[in-house]
Design a protein around this motif. Structure first.
Motif, short mmCIF file in Angstrom:
data_model
loop_
_atom_site.label_atom_id
_atom_site.label_comp_id
_atom_site.label_asym_id
_atom_site.label_seq_id
_atom_site.Cartn_x
_atom_site.Cartn_y
_atom_site.Cartn_z
N PRO A 138 -5.46 1.85 -1.30
CA PRO A 138 -4.78 3.03 -1.28
C PRO A 138 -5.51 4.21 -2.14
CG PRO A 138 -3.62 1.48 -2.87
CD PRO A 138 -4.88 0.79 -1.97
N SER A 159 -5.61 8.00 -15.56
CA SER A 159 -5.94 6.48 -15.65
C SER A 159 -7.18 6.12 -16.18
CB SER A 159 -5.72 5.82 -14.33
OG SER A 159 -6.80 6.34 -13.71
N SER A 210 -1.81 18.05 -2.92
CA SER A 210 -0.46 18.54 -3.61
C SER A 210 -0.94 19.86 -4.46
CB SER A 210 -0.30 17.30 -4.98
OG SER A 210 0.34 16.18 -3.95
N ASN A 236 -11.20 -6.57 -6.93
CA ASN A 236 -9.81 -6.46 -8.10
C ASN A 236 -8.67 -7.25 -7.35
OD1 ASN A 236 -11.85 -4.98 -9.56
ND2 ASN A 236 -10.81 -3.00 -8.66
N ALA A 272 -3.88 12.99 -1.08
CA ALA A 272 -2.65 13.31 -1.59
C ALA A 272 -2.67 14.17 -2.78
CB ALA A 272 -1.70 12.13 -1.80
N VAL A 273 -3.52 13.94 -3.91
CA VAL A 273 -3.54 14.69 -4.86
C VAL A 273 -4.28 16.03 -4.48
CG1 VAL A 273 -4.78 14.98 -7.18
CG2 VAL A 273 -3.58 12.78 -6.46
N VAL A 294 1.06 4.30 -3.07
CA VAL A 294 0.57 5.42 -2.80
C VAL A 294 1.29 6.72 -2.68
CG1 VAL A 294 -0.09 5.70 -0.25
CG2 VAL A 294 -1.66 6.52 -1.92
N HIS A 333 -2.38 -8.34 -3.86
CA HIS A 333 -3.51 -7.48 -3.19
C HIS A 333 -4.72 -7.63 -3.46
CE1 HIS A 333 -4.76 -4.24 -0.27
NE2 HIS A 333 -5.29 -3.78 -1.32
N ILE A 335 0.76 -1.32 -0.06
CA ILE A 335 -0.07 -0.11 0.10
C ILE A 335 0.89 1.26 -0.04
CG2 ILE A 335 -1.71 1.27 1.23
CD1 ILE A 335 -2.87 -1.67 1.88
N GLU A 379 -3.72 -5.82 -13.00
CA GLU A 379 -4.67 -6.26 -12.39
C GLU A 379 -5.84 -6.78 -12.88
OE1 GLU A 379 -6.08 -3.12 -9.64
OE2 GLU A 379 -7.89 -3.40 -10.28
N TYR A 438 1.92 9.91 -4.88
CA TYR A 438 0.98 11.16 -5.00
C TYR A 438 1.19 12.02 -4.10
CZ TYR A 438 -0.46 7.38 -8.19
OH TYR A 438 -0.26 6.57 -9.34
N ILE A 480 -4.71 -7.42 -7.54
CA ILE A 480 -3.48 -6.87 -8.14
C ILE A 480 -2.25 -7.93 -8.13
CG2 ILE A 480 -1.88 -5.02 -7.57
CD1 ILE A 480 -4.27 -3.51 -6.16
N TYR A 495 -5.70 -5.74 -17.00
CA TYR A 495 -5.46 -4.41 -17.48
C TYR A 495 -4.33 -3.73 -16.52
CZ TYR A 495 -8.02 -2.21 -13.78
OH TYR A 495 -8.66 -1.75 -12.68
N ARG A 496 -3.76 -2.57 -17.03
CA ARG A 496 -2.97 -1.83 -16.27
C ARG A 496 -3.80 -0.91 -15.42
NH1 ARG A 496 1.39 1.61 -19.32
NH2 ARG A 496 2.60 2.19 -17.56
N ASN A 497 -3.41 -1.25 -14.23
CA ASN A 497 -4.55 -0.52 -13.10
C ASN A 497 -3.86 0.95 -12.82
OD1 ASN A 497 -2.61 -0.42 -11.00
ND2 ASN A 497 -3.54 -1.74 -9.98
N SER A 498 -4.57 1.68 -12.17
CA SER A 498 -4.23 3.08 -12.02
C SER A 498 -2.91 3.31 -11.15
CB SER A 498 -5.26 3.67 -11.30
OG SER A 498 -5.74 3.36 -10.08
N PHE A 499 -2.46 2.32 -10.55
CA PHE A 499 -1.12 2.33 -9.98
C PHE A 499 0.00 1.49 -10.78
CE2 PHE A 499 -4.23 3.20 -6.64
CZ PHE A 499 -4.01 4.19 -6.22
N ARG A 510 -9.14 10.26 -8.77
CA ARG A 510 -7.66 10.58 -8.70
C ARG A 510 -7.36 11.58 -9.70
NH1 ARG A 510 -3.34 6.51 -9.21
NH2 ARG A 510 -3.49 7.02 -11.25
N SER A 525 -9.22 3.91 -14.98
CA SER A 525 -9.89 3.32 -14.00
C SER A 525 -9.99 4.07 -12.74
CB SER A 525 -9.33 1.84 -13.71
OG SER A 525 -8.12 2.05 -13.41
N PHE A 526 -9.37 5.34 -12.57
CA PHE A 526 -9.39 6.14 -11.31
C PHE A 526 -9.45 7.60 -11.77
CE2 PHE A 526 -7.10 6.29 -6.89
CZ PHE A 526 -8.34 6.68 -6.37
#
Lengths: 276, 276, 276
Positions: B16, B124, B27, A186, B23-24, A56, A180, A52, A251, A59, A188, A243-247, B130, B126-127
């Motif tokens: 997260p 992203s 920022s 979802n 955090a965003v 995160v 995770h 985690i 995932e 950001y 990860i 897919y490519r997750n937002s982090f 954020r 999916s998010f």
């Protein structure tokens, strides 16, 4: 502009632990901003906390001070440390929990928090989160320089992390872990998307949008077909999507459903991706 | 005086997601105040999020910016929107979740958040919480005017809400829904108290303090007698009470007990009030 | 330097109650700092709320204003009160919940919050947390003196607390209660450590580091041997440990395990410590 202290623990929020830390932070540094990352890490699960934090930390604004307390060894010999990185400060036990994030950001300096002047007294044997880590963070927020908080040590002396991004390509398949499972189910995987693209080439697996894969959970014995998509919501309801997750991790998700339920996945399970 | 951003999501607090949004926000707008409404909305439950927003928004200071992320359609075609109302700003997906609160407060202007300058990049798939919603809120808090954040559109183009305050009078009875069951088992009905008073007249049901009613949960088949009271604590322990709750909705409660358990009620159940 | 309002309730965080209180606080006192102690007290459990407040209040900065809302009697005759102590302000219902902390810090003055000028109007019958307690806290934070908020009354008129630190020595044993079971299964006993040392002398029980004791849960019928240690992490994994916890209470814990599971302990159980 106030400094930020961001807390990440396995304390839950029913007990007085988290608020005691915030109370101490505000007593030392009244203007500090406190932000909760989460307190719902599974008890003692250093690996989950590492993940985690790794997901995160980037950001947060530069100079954010992270206080991470997943600390089954509190009161034994393990050292309390501050890791100063290119952009941040990470404070917690020397049990590996801080390493994945700190190494990614670039370690500049490691301080063992052994200057009693910046501890809260009496220092309890079981709650260094309140008596050592949070005071260090709050004094740092007030402008005390890192080297005042304790003795410098070499990064090479730090305990290595438990969280590992394990993934390998074999002929026609990629073997990795579920690191995770989120609130939506979802799942990860233990690999950054860019690295998955490389491994897929090695393994001879197609990974472009629309490609089909078999996904096998070796731990549960369940499997399902997945489609590679930009995001789960573009697939029909109930479809498993890779897919490519937002982090920036790979995932598995199901549009309006739960990938973890579909594959009976729990954190730590071994997942195999194969050409369909 | 700092601007307030109030968050309402179905993200839970283990993952997260919530802290990444905060955090965003910090920022972009270091002085903003962040307040959690809740992150425990049931996954994808737009109706529940609508109800909670509708109940609570009016207690916030003028100019509060609400960021609501219950967004199963993220990454598909649904639009990200800012709804400016008489007193507030509501930001979220165009899936109806913002409408009940925004319409009650009075919609002044709707902006589609399509100006990439105020997105976080890369956006992203999916998010958007954020990468689009929170940045919009934070830039707004910093003084960027709404029309800079995207293109104006007509309120008539907005997706209609799922939350409906359904209630009707029939001969001798009133038919409505359980729209929320709270942590105490208090069951909030799909009607403002003032409207219930009107419907009761139509249906020929007495609603003054001390009046007795039959309450039937058509979905569970359970029924019980209720007394109309100013508040549950004035009734004997274990008694079912119908009263005007603190958010001006009609509510069923049991003094030191659970109305939901008594009538086996779940959100969405059909409830009938009849003259006893 | 902003004033702090610290909230402690049994409201959970799914419903709009907590955020409504924060919204009201920020509407009245925009610069106030709001801190959550917890909202996960078991519904109506005045005793649990008392314990958590007692454990944590002293870590907050001087002049912190505590708002405690575990209030099954809301809307009935029970009084809303402000208790000013040597260092703090405690606000909540007159049902005993504030007393253990307030008495420990030293009560200076008690005010019944009966000045409608500082209520939020209309005052609902069921949510004094939002309409009476939080406004009082916020006006206090803004500098309104306590005596403006209502009529002074004698501390002797306050409802006595439910939380009692019950413990007694008998020949060769000490009998006490489990007053709290935390997220790790650590079991906090109804006695401050210093008092336990006294009772142990009376009972003829050795309590130095390394001493062995039998621990019996009379309520569950389970028993186990415990060792007295400075902290659980110094004992072998799986060992039951009796130690002085970080809040100065006697506590049972198991290194990397759960003391509550080992002894099948629930809050309120009767625990006996005997010479092994």
């Amino acid at each position: 502009m106030s400094k930020i202290i961001a807390f990440l623990t396995d304390f839950g929020v029913r007990d007085p632990y988290v608020s005691a830390m915030k109370a101490v932070a505000l007593s030392i540094a009244p203007d500090v901003r406190v932000v909760d990352i989460t307190h719902e890490v599974r008890p003692f699960d250093i690996e989950e906390a590492s993940f985690i934090l790794l997901a995160v930390y980037r950001y947060f604004p530069r100079d954010t001070i992270f206080v991470v307390v997943v600390d089954p060894g509190v009161g034994s010999g393990r050292r309390p440390v501050l890791i100063e990185t290119q952009n941040y400060f990470f404070i917690g036990p020397d049990n590996g929990v801080l390493i994945p994030a700190a190494e990614e950001d670039g370690i500049k300096r490691v301080i063992v928090l052994d200057n009693p002047r910046y501890h809260r007294h009496p220092v309890s044997a079981s709650f260094h989160g309140r008596d050592i880590f949070t005071p260090a963070a709050a004094w740092l927020a007030r402008g005390i320089p890192p080297h005042e908080l304790g003795s410098e040590t070499s990064p090479s002396t730090l305990v290595r992390p438990r969280l590992k991004l394990e993934a390998r390509a074999e002929q026609g398949k990629i073997v990795l872990k579920a690191i995770h499972v989120d609130v939506f189910g979802n799942t990860i995987l233990s690999i950054r998307w860019n690295r998955l693209v490389e491994l897929a080439k090695e393994a001879g697996i197609k990974l472009e949008i629309g490609a089909k894969l078999n996904v096998v959970n070796l731990s549960s014995g369940k499997s399902a077909e997945a489609v590679v998509e930009r995001v789960f919501s573009l697939a029909p309801e109930g479809t498993l999507v890779l897919y490519r997750n937002s982090f920036d991790f790979a995932e598995l998700a199901v549009n309006r459903g739960s990938a973890a339920r579909l594959l009976a996945t729990r954190k730590g399970d071994t997942i195999v991706l194969e050409q369909a």
